[in-house]
Design a protein around this motif. Structure first.
Motif, mmCIF file in Angstrom:
data_model
loop_
_atom_site.group_PDB
_atom_site.id
_atom_site.type_symbol
_atom_site.label_atom_id
_atom_site.label_comp_id
_atom_site.label_asym_id
_atom_site.label_seq_id
_atom_site.Cartn_x
_atom_site.Cartn_y
_atom_site.Cartn_z
ATOM 1 N N ALA A 1 0.853 -1.195 0.000
ATOM 2 C CA ALA A 1 0.000 0.000 0.000
ATOM 3 C C ALA A 1 0.878 1.231 0.000
ATOM 4 N N SER A 2 0.314 2.327 -0.498
ATOM 5 C CA SER A 2 1.059 3.590 -0.500
ATOM 6 C C SER A 2 1.099 4.129 0.935
ATOM 7 N N PRO A 3 1.961 5.142 1.211
ATOM 8 C CA PRO A 3 2.059 5.654 2.586
ATOM 9 C C PRO A 3 0.705 6.109 3.147
ATOM 10 N N ASP A 4 -0.228 6.550 2.262
ATOM 11 C CA ASP A 4 -1.527 6.983 2.790
ATOM 12 C C ASP A 4 -2.515 5.824 2.923
ATOM 13 N N GLY A 5 -2.031 4.599 2.715
ATOM 14 C CA GLY A 5 -2.858 3.430 3.014
ATOM 15 C C GLY A 5 -3.635 2.850 1.846
ATOM 16 N N GLU A 6 -3.465 3.435 0.654
ATOM 17 C CA GLU A 6 -4.217 2.893 -0.494
ATOM 18 C C GLU A 6 -3.481 1.677 -1.051
ATOM 19 N N MET A 7 -4.174 0.549 -1.127
ATOM 20 C CA MET A 7 -3.516 -0.671 -1.596
ATOM 21 C C MET A 7 -3.244 -0.575 -3.099
ATOM 22 N N ASP A 8 -2.000 -0.927 -3.470
ATOM 23 C CA ASP A 8 -1.656 -0.748 -4.882
ATOM 24 C C ASP A 8 -1.090 -2.008 -5.525
ATOM 25 N N ASN B 1 -6.333 2.632 9.931
ATOM 26 C CA ASN B 1 -6.170 4.089 10.010
ATOM 27 C C ASN B 1 -5.135 4.448 11.077
ATOM 28 N N LYS B 2 -5.189 3.724 12.206
ATOM 29 C CA LYS B 2 -4.256 4.001 13.304
ATOM 30 C C LYS B 2 -2.818 3.714 12.851
ATOM 31 N N ALA B 3 -2.639 2.577 12.164
ATOM 32 C CA ALA B 3 -1.294 2.205 11.696
ATOM 33 C C ALA B 3 -0.760 3.277 10.742
ATOM 34 N N ILE B 4 -1.619 3.732 9.804
ATOM 35 C CA ILE B 4 -1.190 4.729 8.811
ATOM 36 C C ILE B 4 -0.810 6.038 9.505
ATOM 37 N N SER B 5 -1.641 6.467 10.480
ATOM 38 C CA SER B 5 -1.362 7.765 11.090
ATOM 39 C C SER B 5 -0.197 7.708 12.073
ATOM 40 N N THR B 6 0.052 6.550 12.681
ATOM 41 C CA THR B 6 1.145 6.499 13.673
ATOM 42 C C THR B 6 2.404 5.823 13.131
ATOM 43 N N GLY B 7 2.272 5.141 11.974
ATOM 44 C CA GLY B 7 3.439 4.463 11.398
ATOM 45 C C GLY B 7 3.821 3.207 12.167
ATOM 46 N N ALA C 1 0.803 -5.879 8.640
ATOM 47 C CA ALA C 1 1.467 -4.971 7.686
ATOM 48 C C ALA C 1 2.556 -4.191 8.418
ATOM 49 N N LEU C 2 3.667 -4.002 7.705
ATOM 50 C CA LEU C 2 4.794 -3.261 8.280
ATOM 51 C C LEU C 2 5.120 -2.077 7.383
#
Ligand code: ADP
Length: 554
Positions: free
Chosen positions: A230-237, A275-281, A304-305
């Motif tokens: 997924a991209s850094p903003d969480g969109e699966m690519d 959402n939490k993972a994306i916002s906190t890394g 996911a890492l």
């Protein structure tokens, strides 16, 4: 005439010399004045007739101009005698003007150029011409110069003007330019070489990249799990082949649509955690169901890492969803078995306990103390068995959400004291107790008591006989904490986080010698969680542990 001089007296001669000196100095002044342009004309007596000589060939403006210019300016006669020259020319030769004027121009031309210059001068009488030569300059330092030769009319005939331009700076500039050009060429060569190397590196890297991409693709497509990025903003690519095999759909139908395949009961949890993972890394983890091509749900464990660059910025997320359906169902079967077994065991064990107590009473009445003692020991073992069955039942109930809580308000210190008293009757450890001001707690008194008992039992179980157990409470007005400290085995750091998990027991030879199912702390953690409290441990291997929980005060 001769006779006239002889007749002159010494005094007359001196006077005459003085007069002549005066005339000479006047003449020199006049010449200087002409040079400086202060005199435009002068009167000369010719056969006693005064004649006006205007300085036709060098009028005042031009003379000043010529004096001021940096180029050397020379006028020579047909015989090559210097009739006039400016100061710049004398300076070029590093000679005073007096040593240049009246001299032959050729005298100042170095030997190597003499012939060429006299040929040039010969030509220049007919047509204007130019040539570059070298003049011996200051300290014999050669100066490159350009000679421009031109004839000109002056009073008394044709003369030749020669303009001498110092080419040193021009030559230096040319030389510098040449050097710079050479440097530039060198730099260009280096750049080209670097470019070639770069191109080669790019070619190699592209090749490596291609290979590594193919490797990744091969690995991702053949791994027995769904792999995605997924991209850094969480969109699966990206999804591997297994995703399309699992969903039975093609790229266009299911690309980026992971969420739509998650069981509705877990969609919210998935969205919140992602959402939490994306916002906190921080890493993402969830156990959830995914719908396959037959519209059947299978349990998956998704992780996911974040993948970071050198600046620690997240550039992508790498995720993997492993099918754990079979394990999950096996666990469910195991839970079911535990639930049935513990239920089925409970009733006969309770009956056995009743019979044992009855028998013991009878033997005591008959005075058969030996048989009564044996039955007391049997009773202790039955109690242990009851406690194990109780734990198993509790776990089953927790799993099914069926563990019932009887809420009541109670005095915390009273409960703690009660449990300590009970424990002191059976334990082989001295208990030291330090209780803070009491408080009222709202919750299931028995279950909170179960947690305290579990802490104290463990403290005794995992420390040497006779080692003291410290019990302490801290009242923080809005919450109360209880600490149970022992000086026993302690727990290795890497296992501390896991001891509250179901069936977890510290893995070492020593611990294996103690009976237990690894359920007590799991049940305790569940109970404390249900009371909106927190549970924890501090421990150092070989030194001991401090278990604690904190509960809100009403
Ligand atoms: P058990 O029935 O095995 O004691 P618990 O859930 O109460 O189950 O404890 C889980 C594990 O945590 C134990 O097996 C033991 O390895 C470790 N543990 C618990 N309390 C202590 C303690 N006070 N000191 C050292 N280890 C402990």
């Amino acid at each position: 005439m001769r006779g006239m001089y002889i007749e002159k007296t010494y005094g007359e001669l001196v006077t005459q010399i003085e007069q002549l000196k005066l005339l000479l100095s006047e003449a020199q002044e006049t010449i200087e004045a002409i040079r400086r342009g202060e005199v435009d004309a002068f009167i000369v007596k010719n056969n006693n007739v005064p004649e006006v000589y205007t300085l036709k060939s060098s009028d005042q403006t031009y003379r000043i101009f010529i004096e001021k210019m940096t180029e050397g300016a020379v006028t020579i006669s047909r015989e090559g005698i210097i009739l006039y020259c400016n100061t710049s020319f004398a300076n070029m030769l590093d000679l005073p003007l007096t040593k240049v004027l009246g001299q032959s121009f050729e005298n100042f031309i170095p030997d190597g150029y003499k012939d060429a210059v006299s040929r040039l001068i010969a030509i220049a009488w007919a047509e204007e011409c130019k040539a570059e030569i070298i003049l011996p300059g200051k300290n014999k330092n050669p100066i490159p110069v350009l000679l421009s030769l031109n004839t000109m009319e002056i009073a008394g005939g044709l003369a030749m003007s020669i303009i001498i331009t110092d080419l040193s700076s021009q030559k230096n500039a040319q030389e510098e330019l040449k050097q710079k050009n050479a440097q530039l060429e060198q730099a260009q060569l280096i750049t080209k070489k670097m470019n070639d190397e770069l191109e080669q590196t790019v070619r190699e890297r592209t090749n490596e990249l291609y290979k590594s991409r193919e490797h990744f693709k091969f690995l991702a497509d053949n791994i027995p799990a769904i792999v995605w990025t997924a991209s850094p903003d969480g969109e699966m690519d990206y999804f591997n082949k297994r995703w399309y095999d699992f969903t039975g759909k093609d790229y266009v139908q299911v690309h980026k649509e992971f969420r739509l395949f998650i069981h509705p009961d877990e969609t919210d949890a998935y969205q919140n955690l992602w959402n939490k993972a994306i916002s906190t890394g921080t890493p993402f983890e969830l156990v959830h169901r995914l719908k396959d091509g037959n519209l059947e749900y299978r349990w998956h464990f998704s992780q996911a890492l974040p993948f970071r660059n050198d600046d620690n910025d997240i550039v992508a997320w790498f995720g993997i969803s492993t099918d754990i359906d079979e394990q999950k169902r096996a666990l469910e079967k195991k839970d079911e078995f535990i639930s049935i077994a513990s239920h089925e065991l409970k009733t006969p064990v309770t009956s056995i306990k009743g019979y044992v107590q009855l028998l013991r009473y009878n033997f005591q009445q008959e005075g058969n103390s030996h048989a009564a003692d044996l039955l007391t020991k049997a009773d202790v073992q039955i109690n242990k068995l009851t406690s194990l069955i109780g734990d198993l039942l509790d776990v089953s109930k927790i799993e099914n959400g069926q563990l019932l809580y009887h809420e009541e308000k109670f005095d915390f210190n009273e409960l703690v004291k009660e449990i300590i008293e009970e424990t002191e009757r059976v334990t082989k450890h001295p208990i030291k107790c330090e209780l803070a001001a009491t408080c009222t707690i709202s919750g299931d008194r028995n279950k909170i008591g179960q947690v305290i008992t579990n802490f104290i039992d463990n403290a005794g179980k995992y420390s040497p006989t006779g080692a003291v157990i410290n019990i302490k409470t801290v009242n923080r007005k809005t919450s109360i904490s209880l600490y149970v400290q022992d000086y026993g085995l302690g727990i290795p750091k890497d296992q501390q986080a896991k001891i509250f998990e179901r069936f977890f027991r510290v893995n070492s030879e020593k611990e294996n010698t103690y009976a237990g199912l690894g359920l007590g702390l799991y049940i305790s953690a569940e109970i404390i969680k249900r009371h909106k409290g927190s549970i924890g441990v501090e421990s150092e291997q070989g030194k001991g542990s401090i278990f604690n929980f904190e509960l809100p005060i009403i």
